[in-house]
Design a protein around this motif. Structure first.
Motif, PDB file in Angstrom:
ATOM      1  N   LYS A 184      63.584  75.969 136.125  1.00  0.00           N
ATOM      2  CA  LYS A 184      62.661  76.810 135.356  1.00  0.00           C
ATOM      3  C   LYS A 184      62.645  78.252 135.848  1.00  0.00           C
ATOM      4  O   LYS A 184      62.014  79.105 135.225  1.00  0.00           O
ATOM      5  CB  LYS A 184      61.250  76.207 135.413  1.00  0.00           C
ATOM      6  CG  LYS A 184      61.151  74.830 134.759  1.00  0.00           C
ATOM      7  CD  LYS A 184      59.724  74.298 134.826  1.00  0.00           C
ATOM      8  CE  LYS A 184      59.585  72.990 134.053  1.00  0.00           C
ATOM      9  NZ  LYS A 184      60.457  71.920 134.588  1.00  0.00           N
ATOM     10  N   ARG A 185      63.294  78.553 136.954  1.00  0.00           N
ATOM     11  CA  ARG A 185      63.372  79.917 137.445  1.00  0.00           C
ATOM     12  C   ARG A 185      64.300  80.741 136.562  1.00  0.00           C
ATOM     13  O   ARG A 185      65.217  80.228 135.934  1.00  0.00           O
ATOM     14  CB  ARG A 185      63.913  79.932 138.883  1.00  0.00           C
ATOM     15  CG  ARG A 185      63.024  79.241 139.912  1.00  0.00           C
ATOM     16  CD  ARG A 185      61.836  80.108 140.293  1.00  0.00           C
ATOM     17  NE  ARG A 185      61.104  79.517 141.392  1.00  0.00           N
ATOM     18  CZ  ARG A 185      61.300  79.813 142.667  1.00  0.00           C
ATOM     19  NH1 ARG A 185      62.230  80.698 143.014  1.00  0.00           N
ATOM     20  NH2 ARG A 185      60.585  79.227 143.614  1.00  0.00           N
ATOM     21  N   ASP A 186      64.048  82.035 136.519  1.00  0.00           N
ATOM     22  CA  ASP A 186      64.894  82.957 135.764  1.00  0.00           C
ATOM     23  C   ASP A 186      65.290  84.110 136.686  1.00  0.00           C
ATOM     24  O   ASP A 186      64.413  84.879 137.111  1.00  0.00           O
ATOM     25  CB  ASP A 186      64.155  83.484 134.538  1.00  0.00           C
ATOM     26  CG  ASP A 186      65.065  84.269 133.606  1.00  0.00           C
ATOM     27  OD1 ASP A 186      66.303  84.158 133.764  1.00  0.00           O
ATOM     28  OD2 ASP A 186      64.538  85.003 132.760  1.00  0.00           O
ATOM     29  N   PRO A 187      66.555  84.219 137.047  1.00  0.00           N
ATOM     30  CA  PRO A 187      67.668  83.382 136.581  1.00  0.00           C
ATOM     31  C   PRO A 187      67.653  82.008 137.256  1.00  0.00           C
ATOM     32  O   PRO A 187      67.106  81.853 138.342  1.00  0.00           O
ATOM     33  CB  PRO A 187      68.899  84.176 137.003  1.00  0.00           C
ATOM     34  CG  PRO A 187      68.458  84.930 138.208  1.00  0.00           C
ATOM     35  CD  PRO A 187      67.018  85.292 137.963  1.00  0.00           C
ATOM     36  N   ALA A 188      68.261  81.040 136.573  1.00  0.00           N
ATOM     37  CA  ALA A 188      68.314  79.676 137.103  1.00  0.00           C
ATOM     38  C   ALA A 188      69.122  79.649 138.398  1.00  0.00           C
ATOM     39  O   ALA A 188      70.158  80.313 138.519  1.00  0.00           O
ATOM     40  CB  ALA A 188      68.938  78.744 136.071  1.00  0.00           C
TER      41      ALA A 188
END
Length: 347
Positions: A184-188
């Motif tokens: 779910k982090r951006d960027p993955a």
């Protein structure tokens, strides 16, 4: 080892050691186990010890077989010396906690009956303190911080270290299966598995990683995985339905893989026409001690579904369905042999 020291006079308290290339056969191992049982008996006589010594000195393969039996026995009561010294030197609560881990560590005793190189020692200690561990015969399912699922096979150990830029899993021992979740982090953040032979990066996958004595085996069931060896071997992208064995400097040839290879995550083994000796080698990972197979029945094909949480039940099923018998020379030395006579052979 205590048993060994009691068998020799003071001026010769250690038996001659086998050379590294001495390889005992099935018969040598059986004879060594039988001698071990004889010498451990309450009524063992000096003549028994003399005959055993003659047998031991007659062939290097006998000495190698005896070392193997002693190593298996060590799993049931002798700690590796280098590790045991450090653990017992601790005090208080830390000492008690460390002693509890020694039973788990005993499963890692080498064939020589001791911990060898400094790299092996570091690996054992990393396994002892790993975040996720299983004992012999145990499997475990764990949900990781990102929602990925991690399964640990028998006698396995791994750590998960998630940072702002990387989702890293380090496999120290045994085998794991991973079903990746979308980060779910951006960027993955990439999800990688590190082993001594290199790094594997998952690309939307479900895959297994298994540490063997001299190699790593990667099996990809869904998606694909990029292998980046730590040595001279070239990188490889492994697709779904494939498995490959590799080390730091050499990449094997990919072979087909299927869902049966992940059956252990459901506490099952699902052989489909494999040889009996190969099946018993796999079953032996889920029980302590030696589980051998006589050469005359080694090639018998096996098909079925077997529970790994009750290996004695599996052995009883083999006796009922194949022309074999289970022989227990010692509680921890079990072999599967031919019934006498085998069908189609003279008695």
């Amino acid at each position: 080892m205590q048993d060994r020291l009691q068998l020799y006079p003071k001026q010769d308290s250690t038996p001659p050691q086998p050379t590294a290339d001495a390889r005992p056969g099935y018969a040598d191992l059986q004879q060594a186990a039988e001698w071990f049982a004889v010498l451990r008996a309450d009524d063992a006589a000096e003549t028994d010890r003399s005959r055993w010594r003659q047998w031991l000195d007659a062939d290097e393969r006998h000495r190698a077989a005896w070392s193997r039996v002693e190593a298996v026995n060590a799993e049931f009561g002798v700690m590796p010396q280098v590790v045991g010294h450090r653990v017992l030197a601790r005090n208080g609560q830390h000492r008690r906690k460390a002693i509890k881990t020694l039973a788990w560590l005993a499963a890692g005793v080498t064939v020589a009956g001791s911990v060898g190189s400094s790299r092996e020692v570091r690996g054992y200690f990393a396994a002892l303190t790993a975040q996720y561990r299983t004992e012999v015969g145990e499997t475990r399912r764990q949900q990781l911080a990102d929602g990925s699922l991690l399964w640990l096979n028998t006698a396995s150990a791994a750590d998960a270290d998630y940072s702002d830029v990387l989702r890293r899993i380090a496999l120290h021992r045994g085998e794991i299966m991973i079903q990746t979740a979308h980060d779910k982090r951006d960027p993955a953040r990439p999800l990688v598995v590190d082993v001594p032979a290199g790094r594997m990066q998952a690309l939307g996958t479900r895959f297994l990683v298994r540490l063997e004595e001299r190699a790593t085996v990667l099996t990809v069931l869904e998606g694909k995985v990029m292998i980046s060896p730590s040595g001279k071997a070239a990188p490889l992208m492994l697709p779904a339905g494939s498995r490959v064995r590799f080390d730091a400097d050499a990449m094997g040839t990919p072979a087909p893989a299927d869902e049966s290879m992940a059956a252990w995550s459901r506490n099952l083994l699902m052989p489909d026409g494999i040889r009996l000796d190969d099946f018993l080698a796999e079953l032996g990972r889920y029980r302590r001690g030696h589980l051998g197979c006589a050469p005359e029945v080694a090639a018998l094909p096996l098909v079925g579904v077997y529970p790994i949480n009750d290996t004695d039940r599996v052995l009883a099923a083999l006796e009922a369905s194949l022309p074999v018998k289970v022989r227990r020379i010692l509680p921890w030395w079990v072999t599967v042999e031919a019934k006498d006579p085998l069908p189609g052979k003279p008695g």
